[in-house]
Design a protein around this motif. Structure first.
Motif, PDB file in Angstrom:
ATOM      1  N   SER A 795       0.806  -1.217   0.000  1.00 37.08           N
ATOM      2  CA  SER A 795       0.000   0.000   0.000  1.00 37.08           C
ATOM      3  C   SER A 795       0.842   1.272   0.000  1.00 37.08           C
ATOM      4  CB  SER A 795      -0.950  -0.002   1.200  1.00 37.08           C
ATOM      5  OG  SER A 795      -0.243  -0.216   2.404  1.00 37.08           O
ATOM      6  N   VAL A 796       2.161   1.138   0.095  1.00 31.82           N
ATOM      7  CA  VAL A 796       3.037   2.291  -0.106  1.00 31.82           C
ATOM      8  C   VAL A 796       2.953   2.802  -1.537  1.00 31.82           C
ATOM      9  CG1 VAL A 796       5.086   0.976  -0.800  1.00 31.82           C
ATOM     10  CG2 VAL A 796       5.359   3.160   0.389  1.00 31.82           C
ATOM     11  N   GLY A 797       2.381   2.017  -2.433  1.00 27.98           N
ATOM     12  CA  GLY A 797       2.247   2.446  -3.825  1.00 27.98           C
ATOM     13  C   GLY A 797       1.521   3.767  -3.974  1.00 27.98           C
ATOM     14  N   GLU A 798       0.550   4.029  -3.096  1.00 22.51           N
ATOM     15  CA  GLU A 798      -0.160   5.303  -3.160  1.00 22.51           C
ATOM     16  C   GLU A 798       0.807   6.465  -2.952  1.00 22.51           C
ATOM     17  OE1 GLU A 798      -2.097   8.858  -1.642  1.00 22.51           O
ATOM     18  OE2 GLU A 798      -0.870   7.502  -0.428  1.00 22.51           O
ATOM     19  N   TRP A 799       1.758   6.302  -2.025  1.00 20.35           N
ATOM     20  CA  TRP A 799       2.710   7.374  -1.759  1.00 20.35           C
ATOM     21  C   TRP A 799       3.713   7.533  -2.902  1.00 20.35           C
ATOM     22  CZ3 TRP A 799       8.061   7.758  -0.254  1.00 20.35           C
ATOM     23  CH2 TRP A 799       8.408   9.023   0.229  1.00 20.35           C
ATOM     24  N   LEU A 800       4.000   6.465  -3.644  1.00 17.67           N
ATOM     25  CA  LEU A 800       4.861   6.611  -4.813  1.00 17.67           C
ATOM     26  C   LEU A 800       4.237   7.582  -5.807  1.00 17.67           C
ATOM     27  CD1 LEU A 800       6.043   2.934  -5.451  1.00 17.67           C
ATOM     28  CD2 LEU A 800       7.193   4.738  -4.145  1.00 17.67           C
ATOM     29  N   TYR A 801       2.927   7.469  -6.001  1.00 18.53           N
ATOM     30  CA  TYR A 801       2.235   8.404  -6.901  1.00 18.53           C
ATOM     31  C   TYR A 801       2.124   9.795  -6.277  1.00 18.53           C
ATOM     32  CZ  TYR A 801       0.505   4.620  -9.960  1.00 18.53           C
ATOM     33  OH  TYR A 801       0.397   3.556 -10.844  1.00 18.53           O
ATOM     34  N   SER A 802       1.587   9.842  -5.034  1.00 14.73           N
ATOM     35  CA  SER A 802       1.234  11.139  -4.457  1.00 14.73           C
ATOM     36  C   SER A 802       2.407  11.821  -3.773  1.00 14.73           C
ATOM     37  CB  SER A 802       0.101  10.952  -3.438  1.00 14.73           C
ATOM     38  OG  SER A 802       0.538  10.166  -2.336  1.00 14.73           O
ATOM     39  N   GLY A 803       3.318  11.035  -3.185  1.00 16.45           N
ATOM     40  CA  GLY A 803       4.437  11.627  -2.483  1.00 16.45           C
ATOM     41  C   GLY A 803       5.656  11.794  -3.361  1.00 16.45           C
ATOM     42  N   VAL A 804       6.166  10.708  -3.914  1.00 19.52           N
ATOM     43  CA  VAL A 804       7.392  10.776  -4.708  1.00 19.52           C
ATOM     44  C   VAL A 804       7.155  11.548  -6.003  1.00 19.52           C
ATOM     45  CG1 VAL A 804       9.142   9.441  -5.917  1.00 19.52           C
ATOM     46  CG2 VAL A 804       8.287   8.651  -3.695  1.00 19.52           C
ATOM     47  N   ALA A 805       6.173  11.106  -6.791  1.00 13.46           N
ATOM     48  CA  ALA A 805       5.908  11.795  -8.062  1.00 13.46           C
ATOM     49  C   ALA A 805       5.151  13.096  -7.847  1.00 13.46           C
ATOM     50  CB  ALA A 805       5.138  10.877  -9.006  1.00 13.46           C
ATOM     51  N   GLY A 806       4.147  13.060  -6.944  1.00 14.52           N
ATOM     52  CA  GLY A 806       3.456  14.296  -6.613  1.00 14.52           C
ATOM     53  C   GLY A 806       2.035  14.419  -7.095  1.00 14.52           C
ATOM     54  N   ILE A 807       1.377  13.330  -7.534  1.00 15.32           N
ATOM     55  CA  ILE A 807      -0.014  13.405  -7.981  1.00 15.32           C
ATOM     56  C   ILE A 807      -0.933  13.179  -6.794  1.00 15.32           C
ATOM     57  CG2 ILE A 807      -1.800  12.337  -9.390  1.00 15.32           C
ATOM     58  CD1 ILE A 807       0.320  11.598 -11.408  1.00 15.32           C
ATOM     59  N   GLY A 808      -1.607  14.224  -6.352  1.00 17.01           N
ATOM     60  CA  GLY A 808      -2.523  14.108  -5.231  1.00 17.01           C
ATOM     61  C   GLY A 808      -3.799  14.881  -5.469  1.00 17.01           C
ATOM     62  N   GLN A 809      -4.749  14.674  -4.563  1.00 10.89           N
ATOM     63  CA  GLN A 809      -6.045  15.346  -4.641  1.00 10.89           C
ATOM     64  C   GLN A 809      -6.251  16.148  -3.357  1.00 10.89           C
ATOM     65  OE1 GLN A 809     -10.687  14.340  -5.838  1.00 10.89           O
ATOM     66  NE2 GLN A 809      -9.432  12.674  -5.109  1.00 10.89           N
ATOM     67  N   ALA A 810      -6.794  17.355  -3.482  1.00 12.51           N
ATOM     68  CA  ALA A 810      -7.044  18.185  -2.309  1.00 12.51           C
ATOM     69  C   ALA A 810      -8.014  17.479  -1.365  1.00 12.51           C
ATOM     70  CB  ALA A 810      -7.605  19.539  -2.732  1.00 12.51           C
ATOM     71  N   PRO A 811      -7.899  17.699  -0.050  1.00  8.68           N
ATOM     72  CA  PRO A 811      -8.725  16.968   0.918  1.00  8.68           C
ATOM     73  C   PRO A 811     -10.220  17.110   0.700  1.00  8.68           C
ATOM     74  CG  PRO A 811      -6.928  18.106   2.036  1.00  8.68           C
ATOM     75  CD  PRO A 811      -6.902  18.562   0.615  1.00  8.68           C
ATOM     76  N   THR A 812     -10.668  18.239   0.195  1.00  3.49           N
ATOM     77  CA  THR A 812     -12.113  18.448   0.002  1.00  3.49           C
ATOM     78  C   THR A 812     -12.573  18.140  -1.414  1.00  3.49           C
ATOM     79  OG1 THR A 812     -11.725  20.783  -0.501  1.00  3.49           O
ATOM     80  CG2 THR A 812     -12.179  20.197   1.805  1.00  3.49           C
ATOM     81  N   SER A 813     -11.669  17.658  -2.265  1.00  7.53           N
ATOM     82  CA  SER A 813     -11.990  17.424  -3.676  1.00  7.53           C
ATOM     83  C   SER A 813     -12.553  16.025  -3.880  1.00  7.53           C
ATOM     84  CB  SER A 813     -10.729  17.600  -4.521  1.00  7.53           C
ATOM     85  OG  SER A 813     -10.928  17.174  -5.851  1.00  7.53           O
ATOM     86  N   THR A 814     -13.374  15.874  -4.904  1.00  7.04           N
ATOM     87  CA  THR A 814     -13.795  14.566  -5.397  1.00  7.04           C
ATOM     88  C   THR A 814     -13.543  14.519  -6.893  1.00  7.04           C
ATOM     89  OG1 THR A 814     -16.077  15.303  -5.742  1.00  7.04           O
ATOM     90  CG2 THR A 814     -15.563  14.262  -3.627  1.00  7.04           C
ATOM     91  N   ALA A 815     -13.320  13.306  -7.392  1.00 12.63           N
ATOM     92  CA  ALA A 815     -13.131  13.071  -8.823  1.00 12.63           C
ATOM     93  C   ALA A 815     -12.022  13.944  -9.407  1.00 12.63           C
ATOM     94  CB  ALA A 815     -14.444  13.277  -9.588  1.00 12.63           C
ATOM     95  N   TYR A 816     -11.005  14.237  -8.607  1.00 13.56           N
ATOM     96  CA  TYR A 816      -9.820  14.967  -9.059  1.00 13.56           C
ATOM     97  C   TYR A 816     -10.159  16.326  -9.667  1.00 13.56           C
ATOM     98  CZ  TYR A 816      -6.996  11.007  -7.826  1.00 13.56           C
ATOM     99  OH  TYR A 816      -6.356  10.029  -7.107  1.00 13.56           O
TER     100      TYR A 816
END
Length: 892
Positions: A795-816
């Motif tokens: 489940s560290v895979g999520e952090w590879l996308y959002s942390g290492v690469a930097g693709i994340g969604q704002a806390p109040t956002s839905t559907a990016y």
């Protein structure tokens, strides 16, 4: 044996390089101006047999022009069986955020194909459009469930003199069923089909469809999915034959933990149901349905079981049995098992399919007639083996295993190596072929195994052999790579683990006698799963399984589908998946239909009734704690209370989404009370959390359970523990570790954990030759609980996308809708990732060089992003391609 029917993606007839990265579709070319693409109906592409009365029609957007955002859309639905017939139109709807709408027209007719067309308008008035279709399912069944009466199944012929007796595990042979009928060629033909067990349908000698292990696994006491196939091209003028082979599968085979007897969970013997609907240009129709007129006989598959394996006796073949002209007078009449269709439901997801074939990495002759094959990649699937002409009755066996015995379980095979099978427990994972004296291709049809290695016995020389990859058809959506090849390999391992365990349900492991849909494994891995692949339809189906398993008192189960004899409900972090999974799916895909607020609230109420003082002290089921944590134990009441609060808070948010504000107010108050009780019971004045464990701090910080003044001290203490001891979390803590460290200013520690190569660590597994993620951090433990394909720790895979690469969604956002681009370089030189979101393609690439830092980001139409650059600089951007460069030493 199996015909070559490739599924989508990489065709099953193509051979892939062993251990290569997962094949993913190319990022679609973007049009010059705003246009919709990737149309979905109920999260599926052109579904057949749709059951939803008001399906969600959705689309993605693309444009090469920056800022080319939508302002309005229009969806039109037509009846394709009545050309020119308009059914429903939204008209032009002014909505800059929408990428989907629910059908709100007249009731959809059953067994009807509808076309739909979407138009989107850009801010400057230009517009783009796309179209697709869906076909509705069956409503009223007339077919009977039929079977080959188990009491009339002929015993398997006794072995000839000198032939070794066959261990059939008490399983019965797979029956064949057939029915001949005459009909003219129709304008349209659809086969609606299902089984209690597994089926493979055939029409005039041709396999119908490409679904594997159909109809898939559900709690058959509540729901059995049926599939729909367009078979117009297979019906001929005159005599036709509709036929099928059925097998035990999850219905009546060995399922879950042993010792269990086959058939104890659902039923004793497989059954089949089908209706072939023939439609003609003059408006007439004909239905060919299963019933007493069908004929049945034992087939050449002497047994087939998901855990034990499959045995195919080619001597029992009856050529032409599935074609016109075959004499079935010696066959028995089919037995009618009943006419209750209440459990039949349309499929909500895509089926399991066969994808690419893996060629061997190496083949080693261990002894005369014994070969060890290394396919180079741990997968879920089967072996396809060319068998030459052998003496009649000669047996060829294929035994499967994940690793080898010896000091280097993932090393290159050596003379004398043998499969390590202790971790399979009672799953024999062995397929057997009995020769009829002619050359054939052996490929089992009603089983699958988790394996990298196969031991083939019975062939003097090993010819053509491949591993066939099986998994649910989840379109791959994510890419990740970076300058460290070990981390890139880790990402591939995580993806292979997802593929190997997404087989009809999200299982824990594909190899041993378990393969259950454990809820905690699914909920901790879900953020990673959603970034790797489009899993909306897959989890929509599984949430039905979760709902079916919920107790009358409100307790969610620990596994779904629910099985007799498995710890059934109430474990913190496991049963809470009934809340956490739908909430995360809603955030990712923006579909409120995922939110069954009633079921979620019943779970929260169930825990509350059993723990009225708001501390989860009273066990309402088993408690697995932070499963397989290598560190000191986290107090169980702390874990339970943290999840209790999290479920209450998220259920409140879900209630507001669906307009149940009164329920939301009540749940918000309950969540606030649990939070206060948590602080009083588990947090001291200096921010220390009871137990002083990494997972305790992670839960407290990630679930926002601490007062403001305790957050920084708790985060600092977490960092101290990580710096002192390295990784010390199990299944519940691992997904939170790197994200929480990063969120509280400890990116350096998160990267230190990611780059660690000694156990326990992710890269220790990679350096040890792993091609999937292991159940245990070090791969060492009791053989009976030691899976080498267990995705939870991935489940560290999520952090590879959002942390290492930097693709994340704002806390109040839905559907990016609102993106956050915040890369964490660590010691890496570069990283890149892309993700096919429901809104369109999101992409990030960054690179460090002696000259400075460069970041490129792609934001889909209709979305905005906050880009965080090194040194604290932020930029707000709209859709399009954006580049940012910081010269070395520059911070603004």
């Amino acid at each position: 044996m199996l015909g070559d029917v490739p599924g989508p993606g990489v065709p099953a007839t193509g051979a892939s390089v062993p251990g290569a990265p997962i094949p993913v579709p190319a990022v679609p070319d973007r049009p010059a101006r705003l246009a919709p693409y990737g149309l979905r109906c109920e999260h599926r592409t052109e579904p057949m047999g749709l059951g939803a009365p008001a399906p969600l029609l959705s689309w993605r957007l693309a444009s090469r022009q920056a800022g080319d955002d939508p302002v309005a859309y229009q969806v039109d639905v037509t009846d394709l069986t009545r050309p020119g017939t308009s059914v429903w139109s939204t008209g032009r709807v002014e909505d800059a955020a929408s990428v989907g709408v629910r059908y709100a027209g007249p009731a959809l007719r059953p067994r009807t194909r509808y076309g739909w067309h979407v138009t989107v308008w850009a801010q400057d008035g230009t517009r783009g459009s796309a179209e697709s279709w869906f076909e509705t399912g069956h409503d009223t069944w007339t077919a009977s469930w039929i079977t080959h009466d188990p009491s009339r199944v002929e015993p398997v012929d006794p072995p000839t003199r000198g032939e070794q007796a066959l261990d059939d595990h008490g399983l019965l042979a797979c029956p064949r069923l057939r029915h001949a009928f005459s009909a003219p060629v129709p304008a349209r033909a659809r086969l609606y089909v299902s089984a209690r067990g597994l089926y493979e349908a055939r029409l005039n000698g041709e396999r119908v469809g490409d679904a594997e292990l159909a109809p898939g696994w559900t709690d058959y006491r509540s729901r059995i999915q049926y599939q729909v196939y367009d078979v117009t091209a297979l019906v001929r003028d005159g005599e036709n034959v509709l036929a099928a082979t059925v097998a035990d599968g999850w219905w009546s085979g060995f399922v879950g933990f042993a010792p269990r007897r086959a058939g104890q969970h659902y039923g004793p013997f497989p059954e089949f149901v089908a209706e072939l609907h023939l439609s003609y240009d003059d408006g007439s129709t004909r239905v060919v349905a299963t019933g007493p007129a069908w004929r049945t006989a034992r087939g050449p598959i002497r047994y087939a079981d998901l855990l034990k394996g499959e045995c195919h006796d080619a001597r029992l073949e009856t050529p032409g049995w599935d074609r016109p002209g075959f004499d079935d007078s010696a066959w028995l009449p089919a037995t009618v098992a009943g006419d209750d269709h209440s459990s039949l439901v349309a499929s909500r997801d895509e089926p399991v399919r066969a994808f690419e074939r893996l060629a061997p990495r190496s083949v080693t002759r261990l002894a005369p007639g014994v070969h060890l094959v290394d396919f180079g990649q741990n997968i879920a699937g089967r072996v396809r083996l060319a068998v030459p002409a052998l003496p009649e009755g000669r047996r060829v066996s294929v035994r499967h295993g994940e690793t080898l015995e010896g000091p280097t379980p993932h090393g290159d095979p050596r003379i004398g190596d043998r499969l390590h099978i202790a971790n399979l427990r009672t799953a024999d994972a062995t397929d057997v072929f009995i020769s009829a004296g002619r050359a054939e291709v052996f490929e089992p049809r009603f089983t699958y195994h988790g394996f990298r290695y196969a031991e083939v016995t019975g062939l003097d020389e090993l010819g053509d052999v491949h591993a066939v990859v099986l998994h649910s058809d989840i379109p791959w959506a994510g890419r990740f790579a970076c300058s460290d090849p070990d981390i890139t390999r880790l990402h591939a391992n995580i993806g292979w683990g997802q593929r190997g365990n997404f087989v009809s349900v999200p299982t824990d492991c594909p190899q041993r006698d378990e393969r259950l849909g454990w809820l905690a494994d699914a909920q901790v891995f879900l953020p990673t799963a959603c970034l790797n692949a489009d899993v909306a339809a897959f989890f929509a189906k599984w949430l039905d399984d979760v709902s079916d398993a919920q107790s009358p008192e409100g307790g969610f189960s620990n596994v779904a589908p629910l099985l007799t004899g498995v710890a059934d409900e109430g474990a913190p972090g496991w049963a809470d998946a009934g809340v956490l999974v739908p909430w995360h799916l809603y955030r990712v895909y923006g579909d409120p239909a995922f939110l069954d607020v009633e079921a979620m609230a019943r779970w929260v109420g169930f825990v509350h009734r059993n723990n009225p003082d708001l501390i989860w002290r009273h066990r309402v089921g088993p408690h697995f704690a932070d499963w397989l944590s290598p560190g000191p134990p986290t107090p169980r009441p702390l874990i339970g209370t943290a999840y209790f609060q999290r479920s209450a808070a998220l259920t409140a948010r879900a209630a507001r989404v669906v307009g149940r504000d009164g329920d939301a107010d009540h749940l918000d108050a309950l969540a606030a009370g649990i939070r206060q009780a948590f602080v009083k019971e588990f947090v001291d004045a200096g921010g220390r959390v009871a137990g002083d464990t990494q997972t305790g701090y992670l839960l407290a910080l990630a679930f926002d359970l601490l007062p403001e003044e305790a957050v920084a001290p708790a985060a600092d203490r977490l960092a101290e523990l990580v710096a002192a001891s390295g990784l010390q979390t199990g299944f519940l803590g691992v997904s939170l570790l790197c994200p929480v460290l990063s969120a509280h200013g400890h990116d350096d520690l998160a990267h230190a954990l990611l780059g660690r190569t000694g156990p326990p660590s992710w890269l220790h597994q990679v350096r040890s030759g792993a091609t999937t993620v292991w159940e245990r951090w070090d791969g060492v433990g009791a053989p009976s609980m030691n899976s080498f394909n267990h995705y939870a720790l991935g489940s560290v895979g999520e952090w590879l996308y959002s942390g290492v690469a930097g693709i994340g969604q704002a806390p109040t956002s839905t559907a990016y809708r609102e993106l956050v681009v915040r890369p964490s370089p660590g010691d890496l030189d570069w990283a890149e990732a892309s993700y096919e979101s429901v809104r369109g393609t999101v992409g990030v690439r960054w690179e460090r060089s002696p000259e400075g830092f460069r970041l490129d980001a792609t934001i889909p139409p209709g979305a905005t992003a906050t880009v965080h650059l090194p040194g604290g600089t932020t930029r707000r951007v709209t859709s399009g391609d954006h580049s940012f460069t910081l010269v070395r030493g520059e911070t603004a």
